[in-house]
Design a protein around this motif. Sequence first.
Motif, PDB file in Angstrom:
ATOM      1  N   ILE A  52       0.827  -1.217   0.000  1.00 34.45           N
ATOM      2  CA  ILE A  52       0.000   0.000   0.000  1.00 34.45           C
ATOM      3  C   ILE A  52       0.858   1.263   0.000  1.00 34.45           C
ATOM      4  N   ALA A  53       1.969   1.239   0.744  1.00 34.41           N
ATOM      5  CA  ALA A  53       2.840   2.421   0.800  1.00 34.41           C
ATOM      6  C   ALA A  53       3.385   2.752  -0.592  1.00 34.41           C
ATOM      7  N   GLU A  54       3.744   1.720  -1.357  1.00 29.83           N
ATOM      8  CA  GLU A  54       4.268   1.949  -2.704  1.00 29.83           C
ATOM      9  C   GLU A  54       3.173   2.410  -3.663  1.00 29.83           C
ATOM     10  N   VAL A  55       1.947   1.926  -3.447  1.00 31.55           N
ATOM     11  CA  VAL A  55       0.805   2.413  -4.234  1.00 31.55           C
ATOM     12  C   VAL A  55       0.618   3.906  -3.984  1.00 31.55           C
ATOM     13  N   GLU A  56       0.646   4.289  -2.712  1.00 27.58           N
ATOM     14  CA  GLU A  56       0.458   5.701  -2.350  1.00 27.58           C
ATOM     15  C   GLU A  56       1.560   6.561  -2.949  1.00 27.58           C
ATOM     16  N   ASP A  57       2.796   6.065  -2.904  1.00 22.25           N
ATOM     17  CA  ASP A  57       3.924   6.829  -3.454  1.00 22.25           C
ATOM     18  C   ASP A  57       3.771   7.017  -4.964  1.00 22.25           C
ATOM     19  N   ALA A  58       3.395   5.947  -5.667  1.00 19.73           N
ATOM     20  CA  ALA A  58       3.227   6.031  -7.119  1.00 19.73           C
ATOM     21  C   ALA A  58       2.127   7.016  -7.492  1.00 19.73           C
ATOM     22  N   LEU A  59       1.011   6.958  -6.780  1.00 19.75           N
ATOM     23  CA  LEU A  59      -0.105   7.846  -7.095  1.00 19.75           C
ATOM     24  C   LEU A  59       0.193   9.290  -6.708  1.00 19.75           C
ATOM     25  N   ASN A  60       0.966   9.493  -5.651  1.00 17.87           N
ATOM     26  CA  ASN A  60       1.369  10.859  -5.287  1.00 17.87           C
ATOM     27  C   ASN A  60       2.268  11.461  -6.362  1.00 17.87           C
ATOM     28  N   ARG A  61       3.193  10.645  -6.889  1.00 15.25           N
ATOM     29  CA  ARG A  61       4.081  11.132  -7.951  1.00 15.25           C
ATOM     30  C   ARG A  61       3.288  11.419  -9.226  1.00 15.25           C
ATOM     31  N   PHE A  62       2.301  10.564  -9.497  1.00 12.64           N
ATOM     32  CA  PHE A  62       1.464  10.776 -10.678  1.00 12.64           C
ATOM     33  C   PHE A  62       0.634  12.058 -10.534  1.00 12.64           C
ATOM     34  N   THR A  63       0.021  12.239  -9.367  1.00 12.70           N
ATOM     35  CA  THR A  63      -0.799  13.429  -9.128  1.00 12.70           C
ATOM     36  C   THR A  63       0.033  14.699  -9.253  1.00 12.70           C
ATOM     37  N   SER A  64       1.240  14.665  -8.683  1.00 10.04           N
ATOM     38  CA  SER A  64       2.129  15.819  -8.775  1.00 10.04           C
ATOM     39  C   SER A  64       2.489  16.108 -10.231  1.00 10.04           C
ATOM     40  N   ALA A  65       2.704  15.057 -11.006  1.00  8.09           N
ATOM     41  CA  ALA A  65       3.086  15.233 -12.406  1.00  8.09           C
ATOM     42  C   ALA A  65       1.979  15.877 -13.222  1.00  8.09           C
ATOM     43  N   VAL A  66       0.734  15.440 -13.029  1.00 10.32           N
ATOM     44  CA  VAL A  66      -0.364  15.975 -13.852  1.00 10.32           C
ATOM     45  C   VAL A  66      -0.774  17.373 -13.397  1.00 10.32           C
ATOM     46  N   GLN A  67      -0.451  17.729 -12.161  1.00  7.27           N
ATOM     47  CA  GLN A  67      -0.856  19.036 -11.649  1.00  7.27           C
ATOM     48  C   GLN A  67       0.242  20.088 -11.810  1.00  7.27           C
ATOM     49  N   THR A  68       1.444  19.662 -12.208  1.00  5.86           N
ATOM     50  CA  THR A  68       2.549  20.599 -12.440  1.00  5.86           C
ATOM     51  C   THR A  68       2.639  20.864 -13.940  1.00  5.86           C
ATOM     52  N   LEU A  69       2.308  22.063 -14.351  1.00  2.00           N
ATOM     53  CA  LEU A  69       2.277  22.394 -15.775  1.00  2.00           C
ATOM     54  C   LEU A  69       3.673  22.683 -16.316  1.00  2.00           C
ATOM     55  N   SER A  70       3.805  22.628 -17.611  1.00  2.00           N
ATOM     56  CA  SER A  70       5.074  22.893 -18.283  1.00  2.00           C
ATOM     57  C   SER A  70       5.508  24.334 -18.071  1.00  2.00           C
ATOM     58  N   LEU A  71       6.824  24.549 -17.930  1.00  7.94           N
ATOM     59  CA  LEU A  71       7.353  25.895 -17.701  1.00  7.94           C
ATOM     60  C   LEU A  71       7.140  26.806 -18.909  1.00  7.94           C
ATOM     61  N   PHE A  72       7.055  26.222 -20.097  1.00  8.23           N
ATOM     62  CA  PHE A  72       6.965  27.025 -21.309  1.00  8.23           C
ATOM     63  C   PHE A  72       5.568  27.038 -21.908  1.00  8.23           C
ATOM     64  N   GLY A  73       4.601  26.606 -21.140  1.00  3.61           N
ATOM     65  CA  GLY A  73       3.215  26.684 -21.592  1.00  3.61           C
ATOM     66  C   GLY A  73       2.798  25.605 -22.569  1.00  3.61           C
ATOM     67  N   GLU A  74       3.690  24.618 -22.812  1.00  6.79           N
ATOM     68  CA  GLU A  74       3.325  23.522 -23.707  1.00  6.79           C
ATOM     69  C   GLU A  74       2.324  22.591 -23.035  1.00  6.79           C
ATOM     70  N   ARG A  75       1.625  21.846 -23.868  1.00  5.26           N
ATOM     71  CA  ARG A  75       0.771  20.794 -23.336  1.00  5.26           C
ATOM     72  C   ARG A  75       1.664  19.740 -22.689  1.00  5.26           C
ATOM     73  N   LYS A  76       1.249  19.239 -21.521  1.00  2.00           N
ATOM     74  CA  LYS A  76       2.054  18.249 -20.819  1.00  2.00           C
ATOM     75  C   LYS A  76       1.503  16.852 -21.079  1.00  2.00           C
ATOM     76  N   VAL A  77       2.391  15.855 -21.096  1.00  2.00           N
ATOM     77  CA  VAL A  77       1.997  14.466 -21.325  1.00  2.00           C
ATOM     78  C   VAL A  77       2.568  13.603 -20.202  1.00  2.00           C
ATOM     79  N   VAL A  78       1.705  12.837 -19.569  1.00  3.96           N
ATOM     80  CA  VAL A  78       2.109  11.986 -18.447  1.00  3.96           C
ATOM     81  C   VAL A  78       1.637  10.552 -18.698  1.00  3.96           C
ATOM     82  N   TRP A  79       2.565   9.619 -18.528  1.00  9.29           N
ATOM     83  CA  TRP A  79       2.244   8.195 -18.698  1.00  9.29           C
ATOM     84  C   TRP A  79       2.477   7.477 -17.373  1.00  9.29           C
ATOM     85  N   LEU A  80       1.401   6.968 -16.787  1.00 11.88           N
ATOM     86  CA  LEU A  80       1.489   6.115 -15.593  1.00 11.88           C
ATOM     87  C   LEU A  80       1.549   4.674 -16.101  1.00 11.88           C
ATOM     88  N   LYS A  81       2.740   4.091 -16.087  1.00  7.72           N
ATOM     89  CA  LYS A  81       2.942   2.808 -16.776  1.00  7.72           C
ATOM     90  C   LYS A  81       3.126   1.637 -15.804  1.00  7.72           C
TER      91      LYS A  81
END
Length: 369
Positions: A52-81
Amino acid sequence: MSSPMSAKPFTFICGDDDYLVSEKGKAWFAEQTKGLMDDLSKEVVDGRAGNIAEVEDALNRFTSAVQTLSLFGERKVVWLKDVNFLADSVTGRAQGTLDLVENLKSVLEELDPEAVGVCITAQPIDKRRSFYKWCQKTADFTLLAGDKNAAATCAKLIEEECAEAGVSMTRDAVQLLIGKVNGNTRLIVEETRKLCTFAVGSDEAVNEQLVNALVPNFGDADFFEAADAFFSLKLDWTLEALRRHFFTNSESRPLLGSLQSRNRLLIQLRVLLDAGAIRLGGRGISKSDLEAAAKVYGHHFGENPEKSNLNVFTQNPWYLGRLAESASRLSLKKLVDFQLAFADAFEAIIERPNEQEEVCRELAVKCLS
């Protein structure tokens, strides 16, 4: 494949084969990131978790990735693999995991596909869970279900790799290669690339001899060349294959075990063919014939679903079709005689441990002359 501006908030790819699911996700990611200049606009998050701890860590990293926008205003792409916590496993069934996956829904629902493209690839997956059903309705959803004809999937992968390398492969070589790697799609691709590298520049197609020479047997595959040669009923090929086998191996027991295992299946197939329970067509044995026969005769084999040469109904239909070609040429009596001869050979190598090649050659001459 979804377009960069998909109306769905995210893409969800799942299936039974980890290689095929991963390749589909890789293709999605390559398409979606085409033209993006900033590496920070492309993120891959590893979704593998053992608790469960590793599930939480993976989902926290994923959430942070999708909520942090690109510095240059580009569309961002995130793959949870490689998500594995949606499976029917101890971690997947844990209440803590179920709660975290429920929270993931709210993150995914709020995604703006014009600002961020998201793909989740998962294997294996429990199709009974509410999250799976929710993804079917909400996401750009792809289920790569196990092909009813797994050999066809493998053959297509081989064809694609050969075409890319400009190399051809004979039909028999394709079948042998699939058998040697036990139908493992990842190994199919890697071994095909190896064969293509060896054959590139040659006008000759990759044949069975080259596959036997370059591709080892993986897992519980029993595709010894000598076993193939024996059940082709060709004595000259069998003796030559035995010579090659003992050039690199001093032990005959694995080969004799393979002969016995294959012969057990041939005996079962011969009985089913004689009873009219299955038919051998141009493409081997149909899955429907095998399933129908299993309903009638399956109770004689017990309820153990594990793959076993003692139970013909646990085997791959493609493999059985390949064996049935041999079974159709041999009478039930001949197959029983083979099995007795194999048992005699086992006794002979115990009595003559330093003459194992001679014992096997005598076996071949006795059975195939």
